[in-house]
Scaffold this motif. Sequence first.
Motif, mmCIF file in Angstrom:
data_model
loop_
_atom_site.group_PDB
_atom_site.id
_atom_site.type_symbol
_atom_site.label_atom_id
_atom_site.label_comp_id
_atom_site.label_asym_id
_atom_site.label_seq_id
_atom_site.Cartn_x
_atom_site.Cartn_y
_atom_site.Cartn_z
ATOM 1 N N GLN A 748 -2.627 -9.598 -6.984
ATOM 2 C CA GLN A 748 -2.713 -8.329 -7.693
ATOM 3 C C GLN A 748 -2.033 -7.212 -6.912
ATOM 4 O OE1 GLN A 748 -6.862 -7.745 -8.416
ATOM 5 N NE2 GLN A 748 -6.932 -9.131 -10.185
ATOM 6 N N ALA A 749 -2.249 -7.234 -5.541
ATOM 7 C CA ALA A 749 -1.609 -6.199 -4.716
ATOM 8 C C ALA A 749 -0.088 -6.341 -4.774
ATOM 9 C CB ALA A 749 -2.116 -6.304 -3.278
ATOM 10 N N LEU A 750 0.422 -7.589 -4.728
ATOM 11 C CA LEU A 750 1.873 -7.797 -4.786
ATOM 12 C C LEU A 750 2.437 -7.312 -6.121
ATOM 13 C CD1 LEU A 750 2.235 -11.354 -3.181
ATOM 14 C CD2 LEU A 750 2.696 -9.152 -2.123
ATOM 15 N N LEU A 751 1.747 -7.643 -7.201
ATOM 16 C CA LEU A 751 2.226 -7.215 -8.527
ATOM 17 C C LEU A 751 2.159 -5.692 -8.659
ATOM 18 C CD1 LEU A 751 0.603 -10.000 -10.748
ATOM 19 C CD2 LEU A 751 2.972 -9.831 -9.938
ATOM 20 N N ALA A 752 1.125 -5.103 -7.991
ATOM 21 C CA ALA A 752 1.027 -3.646 -8.038
ATOM 22 C C ALA A 752 2.177 -2.988 -7.283
ATOM 23 C CB ALA A 752 -0.314 -3.212 -7.448
ATOM 24 N N VAL A 753 2.553 -3.548 -6.165
ATOM 25 C CA VAL A 753 3.691 -2.992 -5.401
ATOM 26 C C VAL A 753 4.977 -3.193 -6.171
ATOM 27 C CG1 VAL A 753 5.041 -3.231 -3.279
ATOM 28 C CG2 VAL A 753 2.545 -3.312 -3.173
ATOM 29 N N ARG A 754 5.109 -4.326 -6.845
ATOM 30 C CA ARG A 754 6.326 -4.567 -7.646
ATOM 31 C C ARG A 754 6.487 -3.465 -8.700
ATOM 32 N NH1 ARG A 754 10.025 -8.406 -9.224
ATOM 33 N NH2 ARG A 754 10.512 -8.396 -11.452
ATOM 34 N N GLY A 755 5.405 -3.073 -9.356
ATOM 35 C CA GLY A 755 5.434 -1.900 -10.223
ATOM 36 C C GLY A 755 5.818 -2.130 -11.663
ATOM 37 N N ASP A 756 6.287 -3.314 -12.066
ATOM 38 C CA ASP A 756 6.741 -3.501 -13.442
ATOM 39 C C ASP A 756 5.904 -4.528 -14.181
ATOM 40 O OD1 ASP A 756 7.493 -5.727 -12.050
ATOM 41 O OD2 ASP A 756 9.464 -5.888 -12.997
ATOM 42 N N ALA A 757 4.846 -5.022 -13.591
ATOM 43 C CA ALA A 757 4.002 -6.020 -14.251
ATOM 44 C C ALA A 757 2.909 -5.306 -15.022
ATOM 45 C CB ALA A 757 3.400 -6.964 -13.212
ATOM 46 N N SER A 758 2.877 -5.577 -16.319
ATOM 47 C CA SER A 758 1.862 -4.955 -17.157
ATOM 48 C C SER A 758 0.495 -5.552 -16.850
ATOM 49 C CB SER A 758 2.196 -5.164 -18.628
ATOM 50 O OG SER A 758 2.198 -6.553 -18.940
ATOM 51 N N ARG A 759 -0.525 -4.914 -17.356
ATOM 52 C CA ARG A 759 -1.879 -5.386 -17.118
ATOM 53 C C ARG A 759 -2.106 -6.750 -17.727
ATOM 54 N NH1 ARG A 759 -7.376 -1.875 -18.405
ATOM 55 N NH2 ARG A 759 -8.862 -3.366 -17.454
ATOM 56 N N GLU A 760 -1.570 -6.960 -18.966
ATOM 57 C CA GLU A 760 -1.729 -8.267 -19.600
ATOM 58 C C GLU A 760 -1.019 -9.360 -18.822
ATOM 59 O OE1 GLU A 760 -0.701 -5.561 -20.986
ATOM 60 O OE2 GLU A 760 -2.288 -4.992 -22.411
#
Length: 810
Positions: A748-760
């Motif tokens: 989740q932290a990696l996806l948050a740093v990436r910045g373009d992954a939606s919640r779904e």
Amino acid sequence: MTFCPCDRAAQGLVRFLLCDSSSAPSSEWDNRKKIMDVTFTSLCGNLWTHLTPYFLSRTMEETSREAVATAVQRVAGMLQRSDQLDKVEQYRRREARKKASVEARLKAAIQSQLDGVRTGLTQLHSALLDVKDIQSSLADVSKDWRQSINTIENLKDVKDAVVQHSQLAAAVENLKNIFSVPEIVGETQQLIEQAELLQAHRKLMELECSRDDLMYEQYRMDSKNTSDMHLISIYFEDVQGLSDELAKQLWMVLQRSMVTVRRDPTMLVSVIRIIEREEKIDRRMVDRKKQTGFIPPGRPKKWKEKMFEVLEGTVSTRIEGTQAVTREADKMWLVRLLEITRKYVLDDLIVVKNLMVQCFPPHYNTFNRFFRLYHNAVSTRVKELASEDLEANEIVSLLTWVLNTYKSVEMMGHPELCSECDIHQLEPLLPREVVDDLLSKYVKTFTSNITGWLRKALETDKKDWQKETEPEADQDGYYQTTLPAIVFQMFEQNLQVAAQIDGDFKEKVLKLCLKQMNTFLIRYREEAVSYKEEHLRDRQLPQCYVQYMIAIINNCQTFKESINSLKRKYSQSSGPTDSDAPIERTLNEVAKEGCQFLLDEVFLDLESHLNELLTRKWLTGSHAVDTICVTVEDYFNDFNKIKKPFNQEMTSEALRRVVVEYIKAVMQKRITFKNPDERKEGAERMMKEADQFKFLFRKLAAGEDTDWLCGAITAIAEVFKLTDPTLLFLEVSTLVSKYPDIREEHIQALLAVRGDASREMRQTIIGTLSENKVSHSGVTQSIFKDIAVPTIAMTTMTTMTSMATSKLLK
């Protein structure tokens, strides 16, 4: 010649009748003669009574009837079948031969019996004649005895005259000596003063002989006449004084026997001859006392017993006189005393073996007697020393001498002595309980001393930690302090001393050293922790904190090696002791904590640079990783001076921690990429920095595989670099397969740093990975398990702390 029973009976009768006939009254003698006549007649009658039944026990008719009956039985047995009739003639001839043989044997037996009877009768007739002759002789003796009774009573006066004549003869024989007693006494005194002991003893014997003979005759004549006996004693009163004076001279010679036997052995031989003469006289006088009840005054002298008492006292004085100094004058007084004792005993026993044995009679068993005397004297002296308040080093010296030196070739086991005696038969100088008490006292003192020594050694080492100069390095370039050398030098010295005493005691001291070592290492660990805490209060002091912490770590390895060396050298058993596991555990803890302190020091310096990672500043351009690499490499120049295996463990932990701190920076979500360009730039920067770390790690950990550490950073960069979000699941799956210890919060932290992954999308990826999650319980190379993902509050606090730290450092 063989005597028949009758002959022996006759002889016994004669002995009975003749026994003590000289003292028997006449009436009894007449009775005995009558008994002799009757008995002899009866004896002859009994002889014929026993012989007649022997030959006439059976009548001829009975014999004939028995013979016919026997013959009928035998013929019936032979002729039971008809074919046996042809052998009748043969049977007849065989029976005729048997008959002739039996008749010949019977005739021979009868003839032999008749010859014996004839011989017995002849002897009985001779015995009868001898008894009659003896009877006649006894009658004559009895008659003469009755006539001589009165004559014997009349000879009493003659007997008294004989006794008086014997006394007078003794007086006449000693008359010359009696009148010359004062002169002989003076001559004897002069000979004693001139040390002419044999001549003096000869004259003394003449005086004593005259006195004793006179006293004995007086005792025989009238034992109750004490006045005459007292008169003789007064006249010879100087004789006893001469005897005492001569004895003093003898004892003086014996007391100086070790010197005398070297300078004038004839003097010692003369003394022994005098004592032997007196022993013979003592035995003669004691035997005469048993017979007559008289013994001269002063007897028995027992000079031989006195001689052995004097020799025993001389040996004891010789041993007791070896102490020349006291503890106050010389701390080595006991060592000197024991060495002097050893030399005196050995020299004296060699003199006894080579010289003194020749001066004593063989039955004295001189060498063994002196050997026992010296052993007993030394034992008494050693017991006295053991009862004193000895110090620890004195206890060791005493026990080493008693248990080892005494029976060695340096003393009682010397080649010149062991051929004469068996040292293994000697009793111990000290009882076992005394030895145990001394050992217990030594252990108690040693424990107290070694505790103080270790405390002082540690205090000295702590002072070295504050120095502004680097610690010394060994021949391989590893930092070290003098503490292990000092500690194990103390242990070595005490174990060497213990080994001289006894093997079991050496083992006991070794265990005690290891026990004290365990206690010391606990204190050593506490001091190392205090040293680190003191440094953290002011990181500028001490200046050589890192170097001395490395020396502390190296000391742990040195302690291990020294302990193993001591055990190999001084332990008789190969098994582990009770202290081995605690010591090993404490040393490992001290070393690992020391390594951790050093890593903390490194990352305290890297903290501000680590805080720059994965920030906007880092994205726009930062030299944080360059600084991190330079700083780590600089520290490792010192860490190379850590001994194996701790240097390898520390290198692995340091490199792993660098990567972990880098990934922590990613997980703290300090930056969120806004567009594909930023993600690409950040990913490329991460890959570049991963290559920098890989190059550094290969340089620092030569030969060790560290690429998997940097591979984690590269794998994360691949997640960031991906441009097609639809393939994000595959990329994340690849990351998870490489590092199974990664958790959901990490993704989740990696996806948050990436910045373009939606919640779904994030939920889909997390859900799918959770369904296909692989167990990582067996994973040995883990990175993510120690990385926590901070919450929003923790992220804010971390950011504020980093900013404050940066300002303070600036």
